[in-house]
Design a protein around this motif. Sequence first.
Motif, PDB file in Angstrom:
ATOM      1  N   ASP A 206       0.792  -1.225   0.000  1.00  0.00           N
ATOM      2  CA  ASP A 206       0.000   0.000   0.000  1.00  0.00           C
ATOM      3  C   ASP A 206       0.823   1.274   0.000  1.00  0.00           C
ATOM      4  OD1 ASP A 206       0.994  -0.260   2.496  1.00  0.00           O
ATOM      5  OD2 ASP A 206      -0.938  -0.661   3.442  1.00  0.00           O
ATOM      6  N   LEU A 207       2.121   1.168  -0.153  1.00  0.00           N
ATOM      7  CA  LEU A 207       2.939   2.370  -0.259  1.00  0.00           C
ATOM      8  C   LEU A 207       4.028   2.104  -1.284  1.00  0.00           C
ATOM      9  CD1 LEU A 207       4.095   5.128   0.580  1.00  0.00           C
ATOM     10  CD2 LEU A 207       5.286   3.961   2.445  1.00  0.00           C
ATOM     11  N   SER A 208       4.132   2.971  -2.263  1.00  0.00           N
ATOM     12  CA  SER A 208       5.257   2.836  -3.178  1.00  0.00           C
ATOM     13  C   SER A 208       5.614   4.178  -3.775  1.00  0.00           C
ATOM     14  CB  SER A 208       4.958   1.817  -4.280  1.00  0.00           C
ATOM     15  OG  SER A 208       4.041   2.323  -5.205  1.00  0.00           O
ATOM     16  N   GLU A 209       6.884   4.342  -3.980  1.00  0.00           N
ATOM     17  CA  GLU A 209       7.401   5.575  -4.578  1.00  0.00           C
ATOM     18  C   GLU A 209       8.350   5.205  -5.699  1.00  0.00           C
ATOM     19  OE1 GLU A 209       8.100   8.812  -1.266  1.00  0.00           O
ATOM     20  OE2 GLU A 209       8.448   6.812  -0.442  1.00  0.00           O
ATOM     21  N   GLU A 210       8.362   6.095  -6.684  1.00  0.00           N
ATOM     22  CA  GLU A 210       9.230   5.866  -7.842  1.00  0.00           C
ATOM     23  C   GLU A 210      10.297   6.938  -7.921  1.00  0.00           C
ATOM     24  OE1 GLU A 210       5.788   4.037 -10.822  1.00  0.00           O
ATOM     25  OE2 GLU A 210       6.306   6.151 -10.944  1.00  0.00           O
ATOM     26  N   PHE A 211      11.473   6.535  -8.364  1.00  0.00           N
ATOM     27  CA  PHE A 211      12.535   7.483  -8.666  1.00  0.00           C
ATOM     28  C   PHE A 211      12.505   7.677 -10.168  1.00  0.00           C
ATOM     29  CE2 PHE A 211      15.076   8.085  -4.759  1.00  0.00           C
ATOM     30  CZ  PHE A 211      14.336   7.267  -3.914  1.00  0.00           C
ATOM     31  N   GLN A 212      12.180   8.884 -10.567  1.00  0.00           N
ATOM     32  CA  GLN A 212      11.962   9.186 -11.975  1.00  0.00           C
ATOM     33  C   GLN A 212      13.024  10.156 -12.478  1.00  0.00           C
ATOM     34  OE1 GLN A 212       9.461   8.285 -14.156  1.00  0.00           O
ATOM     35  NE2 GLN A 212       7.934   7.289 -12.853  1.00  0.00           N
ATOM     36  N   VAL A 213      13.736   9.732 -13.518  1.00  0.00           N
ATOM     37  CA  VAL A 213      14.680  10.629 -14.180  1.00  0.00           C
ATOM     38  C   VAL A 213      13.888  11.489 -15.152  1.00  0.00           C
ATOM     39  CG1 VAL A 213      16.539  10.724 -15.882  1.00  0.00           C
ATOM     40  CG2 VAL A 213      16.728   9.191 -13.926  1.00  0.00           C
ATOM     41  N   LEU A 214      14.018  12.788 -15.036  1.00  0.00           N
ATOM     42  CA  LEU A 214      13.241  13.682 -15.900  1.00  0.00           C
ATOM     43  C   LEU A 214      13.821  13.666 -17.311  1.00  0.00           C
ATOM     44  CD1 LEU A 214      12.742  16.698 -13.477  1.00  0.00           C
ATOM     45  CD2 LEU A 214      11.313  14.666 -13.787  1.00  0.00           C
ATOM     46  N   ALA A 215      12.950  13.380 -18.268  1.00  0.00           N
ATOM     47  CA  ALA A 215      13.392  13.332 -19.663  1.00  0.00           C
ATOM     48  C   ALA A 215      12.188  13.404 -20.587  1.00  0.00           C
ATOM     49  CB  ALA A 215      14.183  12.048 -19.929  1.00  0.00           C
ATOM     50  N   GLU A 216      12.354  14.127 -21.653  1.00  0.00           N
ATOM     51  CA  GLU A 216      11.270  14.307 -22.627  1.00  0.00           C
ATOM     52  C   GLU A 216      10.686  12.994 -23.115  1.00  0.00           C
ATOM     53  OE1 GLU A 216      12.130  16.684 -26.091  1.00  0.00           O
ATOM     54  OE2 GLU A 216      13.260  18.102 -24.842  1.00  0.00           O
ATOM     55  N   ASN A 217      11.552  12.026 -23.304  1.00  0.00           N
ATOM     56  CA  ASN A 217      11.081  10.766 -23.864  1.00  0.00           C
ATOM     57  C   ASN A 217      10.644   9.761 -22.810  1.00  0.00           C
ATOM     58  OD1 ASN A 217      11.391  11.175 -26.753  1.00  0.00           O
ATOM     59  ND2 ASN A 217      13.562  11.367 -26.290  1.00  0.00           N
ATOM     60  N   GLY A 218      10.482  10.236 -21.593  1.00  0.00           N
ATOM     61  CA  GLY A 218      10.037   9.338 -20.544  1.00  0.00           C
ATOM     62  C   GLY A 218       8.650   8.787 -20.847  1.00  0.00           C
ATOM     63  N   GLN A 304      19.250  12.193 -20.844  1.00  0.00           N
ATOM     64  CA  GLN A 304      19.394  13.457 -20.145  1.00  0.00           C
ATOM     65  C   GLN A 304      20.687  14.192 -20.505  1.00  0.00           C
ATOM     66  OE1 GLN A 304      19.404  13.454 -15.695  1.00  0.00           O
ATOM     67  NE2 GLN A 304      17.245  13.932 -15.984  1.00  0.00           N
ATOM     68  N   ASN A 305      21.655  13.473 -21.006  1.00  0.00           N
ATOM     69  CA  ASN A 305      22.965  14.061 -21.269  1.00  0.00           C
ATOM     70  C   ASN A 305      23.504  13.705 -22.645  1.00  0.00           C
ATOM     71  OD1 ASN A 305      23.597  15.143 -18.411  1.00  0.00           O
ATOM     72  ND2 ASN A 305      23.028  13.019 -18.054  1.00  0.00           N
ATOM     73  N   ASN A 306      23.052  14.449 -23.639  1.00  0.00           N
ATOM     74  CA  ASN A 306      23.584  14.247 -24.984  1.00  0.00           C
ATOM     75  C   ASN A 306      23.478  15.555 -25.750  1.00  0.00           C
ATOM     76  OD1 ASN A 306      21.157  14.213 -27.045  1.00  0.00           O
ATOM     77  ND2 ASN A 306      20.452  13.126 -25.216  1.00  0.00           N
ATOM     78  N   ASP A 307      24.235  15.656 -26.819  1.00  0.00           N
ATOM     79  CA  ASP A 307      24.104  16.813 -27.704  1.00  0.00           C
ATOM     80  C   ASP A 307      24.182  16.317 -29.142  1.00  0.00           C
ATOM     81  OD1 ASP A 307      26.787  16.353 -28.275  1.00  0.00           O
ATOM     82  OD2 ASP A 307      27.508  17.938 -26.953  1.00  0.00           O
ATOM     83  N   GLU A 308      24.283  17.251 -30.078  1.00  0.00           N
ATOM     84  CA  GLU A 308      24.231  16.849 -31.498  1.00  0.00           C
ATOM     85  C   GLU A 308      25.410  15.971 -31.904  1.00  0.00           C
ATOM     86  OE1 GLU A 308      26.474  20.442 -30.871  1.00  0.00           O
ATOM     87  OE2 GLU A 308      24.406  19.931 -30.325  1.00  0.00           O
ATOM     88  N   LYS A 309      26.477  16.008 -31.088  1.00  0.00           N
ATOM     89  CA  LYS A 309      27.655  15.214 -31.441  1.00  0.00           C
ATOM     90  C   LYS A 309      27.636  13.815 -30.830  1.00  0.00           C
ATOM     91  CE  LYS A 309      30.794  19.114 -31.964  1.00  0.00           C
ATOM     92  NZ  LYS A 309      31.831  19.900 -31.261  1.00  0.00           N
ATOM     93  N   GLY A 310      26.887  13.659 -29.770  1.00  0.00           N
ATOM     94  CA  GLY A 310      26.854  12.337 -29.145  1.00  0.00           C
ATOM     95  C   GLY A 310      26.529  12.380 -27.667  1.00  0.00           C
ATOM     96  N   ILE A 311      27.055  11.383 -26.976  1.00  0.00           N
ATOM     97  CA  ILE A 311      26.792  11.229 -25.552  1.00  0.00           C
ATOM     98  C   ILE A 311      27.702  12.171 -24.758  1.00  0.00           C
ATOM     99  CG2 ILE A 311      26.804   9.561 -23.633  1.00  0.00           C
ATOM    100  CD1 ILE A 311      26.578   7.335 -25.792  1.00  0.00           C
ATOM    101  N   VAL A 312      27.212  12.600 -23.592  1.00  0.00           N
ATOM    102  CA  VAL A 312      28.050  13.383 -22.675  1.00  0.00           C
ATOM    103  C   VAL A 312      27.997  12.694 -21.309  1.00  0.00           C
ATOM    104  CG1 VAL A 312      28.473  15.638 -21.645  1.00  0.00           C
ATOM    105  CG2 VAL A 312      27.443  15.495 -23.921  1.00  0.00           C
ATOM    106  N   TRP A 313      28.975  11.851 -21.050  1.00  0.00           N
ATOM    107  CA  TRP A 313      28.954  11.064 -19.810  1.00  0.00           C
ATOM    108  C   TRP A 313      29.340  11.887 -18.595  1.00  0.00           C
ATOM    109  CZ3 TRP A 313      26.291   6.920 -19.820  1.00  0.00           C
ATOM    110  CH2 TRP A 313      26.296   6.052 -20.919  1.00  0.00           C
ATOM    111  N   SER A 314      28.713  11.556 -17.465  1.00  0.00           N
ATOM    112  CA  SER A 314      29.179  12.094 -16.200  1.00  0.00           C
ATOM    113  C   SER A 314      30.434  11.322 -15.816  1.00  0.00           C
ATOM    114  CB  SER A 314      28.104  11.917 -15.122  1.00  0.00           C
ATOM    115  OG  SER A 314      27.929  10.543 -14.826  1.00  0.00           O
ATOM    116  N   LYS A 315      31.190  11.907 -14.920  1.00  0.00           N
ATOM    117  CA  LYS A 315      32.427  11.279 -14.462  1.00  0.00           C
ATOM    118  C   LYS A 315      32.162   9.881 -13.897  1.00  0.00           C
ATOM    119  CE  LYS A 315      36.111  12.208 -11.136  1.00  0.00           C
ATOM    120  NZ  LYS A 315      36.593  13.164 -10.114  1.00  0.00           N
ATOM    121  N   GLU A 316      31.066   9.751 -13.147  1.00  0.00           N
ATOM    122  CA  GLU A 316      30.788   8.480 -12.477  1.00  0.00           C
ATOM    123  C   GLU A 316      30.381   7.359 -13.427  1.00  0.00           C
ATOM    124  OE1 GLU A 316      31.104   7.509  -9.408  1.00  0.00           O
ATOM    125  OE2 GLU A 316      30.881   9.194  -8.023  1.00  0.00           O
ATOM    126  N   MET A 317      29.731   7.716 -14.517  1.00  0.00           N
ATOM    127  CA  MET A 317      29.224   6.672 -15.405  1.00  0.00           C
ATOM    128  C   MET A 317      30.093   6.410 -16.630  1.00  0.00           C
ATOM    129  SD  MET A 317      25.115   7.303 -15.336  1.00  0.00           S
ATOM    130  CE  MET A 317      24.659   5.833 -16.229  1.00  0.00           C
TER     131      MET A 317
END
Length: 411
Positions: A206-218, A304-317
């Motif tokens: 009876d209780l649930s929460e979601e972690f949602q990454v904000l993105a246009e294509n979600g 969430q992290n890309n541009d016209e040239k490609g992917i833009v990775w965060s340091k952690e990923m």
Amino acid sequence: MRCSSYFLPTLKENPSEAKVPSHRLMLRSGMIRMVTAGVYNWLPLGLRVIRKVENIVREEMDKAGAQEVFMPMVQPAELWQETGRWDKYDTGLLLKFKDRHDHAACLGPTHEEIVTDLFRGNVKSYREVPVMLYQIQTKFRDETRPRFGIMRGREFMMKDCYSFDINPENALKSYNIMKDAYHKIFTRLGLDYRVVLSDSGDIGGDLSEEFQVLAENGEDDLLFDPNGEYAVNVEKHNPEKCNIPEDELQKAKGIEVGNIFYLGETYSKPMKAQIRLQDGSDVNAFMGCYGIGVSRTVAAAIEQNNDEKGIVWSKEMAPFNVGLINLRIKDDECNKVAEEMYELMQQKGIEVLYDDRDENAGTKFANMDLIGLPWQAVIGPKSIKNGEIEWKNRKTDEHINLPIGTFPEGI
RNA sequence: CGGGGAGUGGCGCAGUCUGGUAGCGCAUCUGGUUUGGGACCAGAGGGUCGUAGGUUCGAAUCCUAUCUCCCCGACCA
């Protein structure tokens, strides 16, 4: 790793079937290849990213007191029949089959039954709880419509964790410990996300929460008030319980990368997973379950992290920290400096992808931008004649020249 | 599962309407010239057009069936 011997098949053109950025870029950058609908090969570059996410998840799970196990992908029908889910999913996501003994089984879409069975067979006393068990494993759900590459695949990588307590109060403590761990994980991953209330769906509770990454294509529609009092998945939206006027609620699309459920006795009751208390009585275990779509998180990060040239990775990923580009593989000086830098970075524990191929400068730049490593170290005749190497920050596009053998801050 | 679109060398596509046994760009291989943003020249290899039937002298092209992929919706612990 040297590009000349790395299994990294990149694509110059967009595959026609890929409609969203993450799918397109994962195919183009040589991270994944499709086998059949919703089922993918993970190539070396993509697997490195998966491992980065896994390791962060693992670290935070362990810190939170959860213990890693590994449960089977093939699950016997009997356990699913105990909870009634064998028939409930008859039309849907359970991929059922029979083994050589005509014994019904399914590919695991989730592991409540398995873990509850594990618990009831091995934990008997209140002295032994709370217990939190997790695994990082392949799941299979026979989705009617897989789409967007690995965003909604049928086979995917998931971290699933389950908690067992003697009463609802303690179970909620476990729930909140997990919630806290999830915040740490998604923050470390550098994602812009929101936590929203959600419908528990078929899993129960009876209780649930979601972690949602904000993105246009979600795929999920979210509603939240700007002050943070109210945040829901629209499927859970209840105007009567919401104090905020409808027109003041913000709307957003989200990709569900994690969710946490308070299950209570939903599984322990039918499966008789009981714990003996101090006074000699038995209670059903109060459970919680907590999932993170590891492979989906990779796609969400790219959305969430890309541009016209490609992917833009965060340091952690990022699959590697640095892309080392040698513009003139046939020039002795360039080659010498590049080889030395390659050695030096390895000694320093900087993960480096070294483009040592005999290709045009443009090809190398375009490829490295596509792959999206946080830093590019460019070695060419222009800079080394001054004893320097050009460093480029992929995200900010800043270029700085630094003496050979030195590194930019924050690498 | 309902609706729509599409399957032609590794990738992107043209050819299909108006049948005459396949073409372009990229990629690949060889040689050469290049080398700071997917370079150029010359040459080479690779497909029988998703699959199965049918019509026809002849099918990528027409007909039937079937499989697969993509998109919208329903579904989605």
